[in-house]
Design an enzyme around this catalytic site. Structure first.
Site, mmCIF file in Angstrom:
data_model
loop_
_atom_site.group_PDB
_atom_site.id
_atom_site.type_symbol
_atom_site.label_atom_id
_atom_site.label_comp_id
_atom_site.label_asym_id
_atom_site.label_seq_id
_atom_site.Cartn_x
_atom_site.Cartn_y
_atom_site.Cartn_z
ATOM 1 N N TYR A 181 0.856 -1.179 0.000
ATOM 2 C CA TYR A 181 0.000 0.000 0.000
ATOM 3 C C TYR A 181 0.900 1.240 0.000
ATOM 4 O O TYR A 181 2.011 1.200 0.552
ATOM 5 C CB TYR A 181 -0.902 -0.037 1.240
ATOM 6 C CG TYR A 181 -1.961 1.024 1.277
ATOM 7 C CD1 TYR A 181 -3.060 0.958 0.420
ATOM 8 C CD2 TYR A 181 -1.867 2.093 2.162
ATOM 9 C CE1 TYR A 181 -4.039 1.936 0.449
ATOM 10 C CE2 TYR A 181 -2.839 3.078 2.199
ATOM 11 C CZ TYR A 181 -3.928 2.995 1.333
ATOM 12 O OH TYR A 181 -4.893 3.979 1.355
ATOM 13 N N THR A 183 1.400 3.824 1.638
ATOM 14 C CA THR A 183 1.964 4.367 2.873
ATOM 15 C C THR A 183 3.054 3.489 3.483
ATOM 16 O O THR A 183 3.718 3.909 4.436
ATOM 17 C CB THR A 183 0.858 4.543 3.933
ATOM 18 O OG1 THR A 183 0.253 3.275 4.201
ATOM 19 C CG2 THR A 183 -0.209 5.522 3.442
ATOM 20 N N LYS A 184 3.259 2.300 2.942
ATOM 21 C CA LYS A 184 4.230 1.374 3.526
ATOM 22 C C LYS A 184 5.666 1.789 3.192
ATOM 23 O O LYS A 184 5.913 2.597 2.303
ATOM 24 C CB LYS A 184 3.964 -0.048 3.010
ATOM 25 C CG LYS A 184 2.589 -0.592 3.394
ATOM 26 C CD LYS A 184 2.439 -0.707 4.905
ATOM 27 C CE LYS A 184 1.210 -1.519 5.310
ATOM 28 N NZ LYS A 184 -0.063 -0.800 5.105
ATOM 29 N N ASN A 185 6.629 1.194 3.900
ATOM 30 C CA ASN A 185 8.044 1.514 3.646
ATOM 31 C C ASN A 185 8.427 1.214 2.205
ATOM 32 O O ASN A 185 9.221 1.935 1.601
ATOM 33 C CB ASN A 185 8.943 0.726 4.590
ATOM 34 C CG ASN A 185 8.783 1.144 6.034
ATOM 35 O OD1 ASN A 185 7.691 1.434 6.490
ATOM 36 N ND2 ASN A 185 9.883 1.181 6.775
#
Length: 362
Positions: A181, A183-185
Site C-alpha cells: 500500500y 503508505t508502507k516503507n
C-alpha cells in the site's frame, strides 16, 4: 510551519521522473498484466528477503486470504489473531468462514507470549502481526505452533525489510503476507501485495488461486479468484525497491533525532527499539495518558499525527468478542503516531519535538 503526517506528493523530482518514464515505457509496450516487470519484482523480492518463493498479488488483504485458502482453512476452523491490528487480519478469517480467536498483545503491541492458551481442537493457524514495523518473536511462535501442529501466517504488512538474526520478516512462518500500500516503507502507487513461502506446494496453490484457479489457460483445477498484481504497479515497485535502503537509512536517522530529543520526557513512552534491525521504523508511536490533548496541541501547531489504532478488533461490531485485552486497549488509548517518512526534513522533526516538549512544559 505545516508538517503533514505523510505527503506522498513530496517524492523527489528525480524519482518522479523515473516513475513517469516507467509508465511511458509500459504504455508503449502495452503489457498491463503479468510480464517482465512482475517476474523481475518477484525475483528481486526473493533475493532481497532470501525467500524461495515470492508471489505478487493484488493487495495485502488478498495475500492474507490467499494464505488461509492455500492452507485449506475454512468453516469450523479457528485462527488466533492479536486483538490490536488492522482489521484485515481478522476480516480475512471471517471471509473464508473460519472464526478469529482474539488474544491480547504485550506492551509493545505484539502477540502476547501466552497465546498458546487459546489453542483448541479447532485451531488451525495463528497470525502474528509485526505491528508498527516491530517484529514479533517468530522463533518462539513457530516453535510453539509446530509443537501444536498448527500453521503460522505472518502478517508482515508493516514490516518489509525487518530482520532478526539475518532472517527477514515474512520468511519464518508457513506463509508471510506483505502489503505494498502506498503508505508502507515499500509502497506502490496503488494497491499491491505478496505472499512469501518456503514450501513449493503451497506456492503452487497460491499461484493457482490468484489466477482463477488456473494451472494454464482455460484449465481450471479449483475455485480461485482474480488477485493478480498490475504490471504497472510491479514496475513502480521495482523502482522504489532500488531506493529502499536509502529510504530506510533516512527513516532511522530521523527516528534517532526523535529519540535523542524526546528521551528526557518522563510522561512520554518512546519506541526505544526502533533503531534495531528487527524494527523497520514504519511508524514512530509514542505513548502518553494525555494522547488526545497532545494530538490537538500538535494540530494547532500545524503538525499532522495519526492513531494506529483507535479500537481493538474485538470491540468492533462485526467482530464482537468477549475477553481481557488490557495491553491492546492501553495502546488504543495512549498511542500516537508522529510523522516519520523519507520526505520530511530534520528541521520538521526538530519542530515536532520542540512542540512536544512545549506541550509537556519542559
Amino acid at each position: 510551519m505545516k508538517v503533514p503526517f505523510l505527503d506522498l506528493s513530496r517524492i523527489d523530482s528525480e524519482l518522479k521522473e523515473e516513475l513517469k518514464q516507467k509508465f511511458a515505457a509500459l504504455l508503449d509496450k502495452g503489457v498491463f498484466s503479468g510480464g517482465k516487470e512482475v517476474d523481475l519484482f518477484e525475483r528481486s523480492i526473493q533475493d532481497k528477503l532470501n525467500s524461495r518463493n515470492a508471489i505478487a498479488c493484488a493487495n495485502g488483504t488478498d495475500a492474507l486470504e490467499l494464505a488461509l485458502r492455500a492452507l485449506q482453512i475454512g468453516p469450523g476452523d479457528e485462527v488466533i489473531v492479536p486483538a490490536l491490528t488492522w482489521v484485515s487480519t481478522a476480516e480475512v478469517v471471517r471471509i473464508v468462514g473460519a472464526k478469529p480467536i482474539f488474544w491480547d498483545t504485550d506492551e509493545k503491541g505484539l502477540l502476547r507470549a501466552d497465546w498458546v492458551k487459546a489453542i483448541s481442537k479447532q485451531t488451525k493457524a495463528v497470525i502474528p502481526v509485526h505491528l508498527y514495523g516491530r517484529m514479533a518473536d517468530m522463533e518462539s511462535i513457530c516453535e510453539a505452533a509446530k509443537s501444536s501442529r498448527i500453521a503460522v501466517i505472518e502478517d508482515a504488512a508493516q514490516a518489509f525489510g525487518t530482520t532478526r538474526n539475518g532472517k527477514a520478516a515474512g520468511t519464518w512462518g508457513d506463509i508471510g503476507c506483505l502489503s505494498f500500500y502506498p503508505t508502507k516503507n515499500l509502497g506502490a502507487l496503488g494497491e499491491a501485495g505478496m505472499c512469501l513461502t518456503q514450501d513449493e506446494k503451497i506456492a503452487e496453490k497460491i499461484r493457482v488461486l490468484i489466477n482463477h484457479g488456473q494451472v494454464s489457460r482455460d484449465d481450471h483445477v479449483s475455485v480461485g479468484r482474480n488477485s493478480r498484481i498490475d504490471s504497472i504497479q510491479a514496475g513502480f515497485l521495482n523502482l522504489f525497491l532500488g531506493r529502499f535502503d536509502d529510504f530506510q537509512k533516512r527513516r532511522k536517522d530521523l527516528a534517532k533525532v526523535y529519540l535523542e530529543k524526546l528521551g528526557g520526557l518522563p510522561k512520554l513512552g518512546l519506541p526505544e527499539d526502533i533503531l534495531a534491525d528487527d524494527h523497520n521504523a514504519h511508524l514512530f508511536v509514542v505513548e502518553t495518558t494525555k494522547r488526545d490533548e497532545l494530538r490537538n496541541f500538535l494540530k494547532e501547531k500545524g503538525i499532522g499525527t495519526a492513531i494506529h489504532y483507535p479500537k481493538i478488533i474485538p470491540d468492533m461490531e462485526p467482530y464482537q468478542s468477549q475477553g481481557d485485552f488490557p495491553n491492546a486497549r492501553k495502546l488504543t488509548e495512549q498511542g500516537l503516531s508522529l510523522p516519520l517518512n523519507p520526505w520530511i526534513t530534520e528541521g520538521e522533526v526538530n519542530y515536532i519535538t520542540d512542540s512536544v516538549i512545549e506541550f509537556f512544559g519542559l
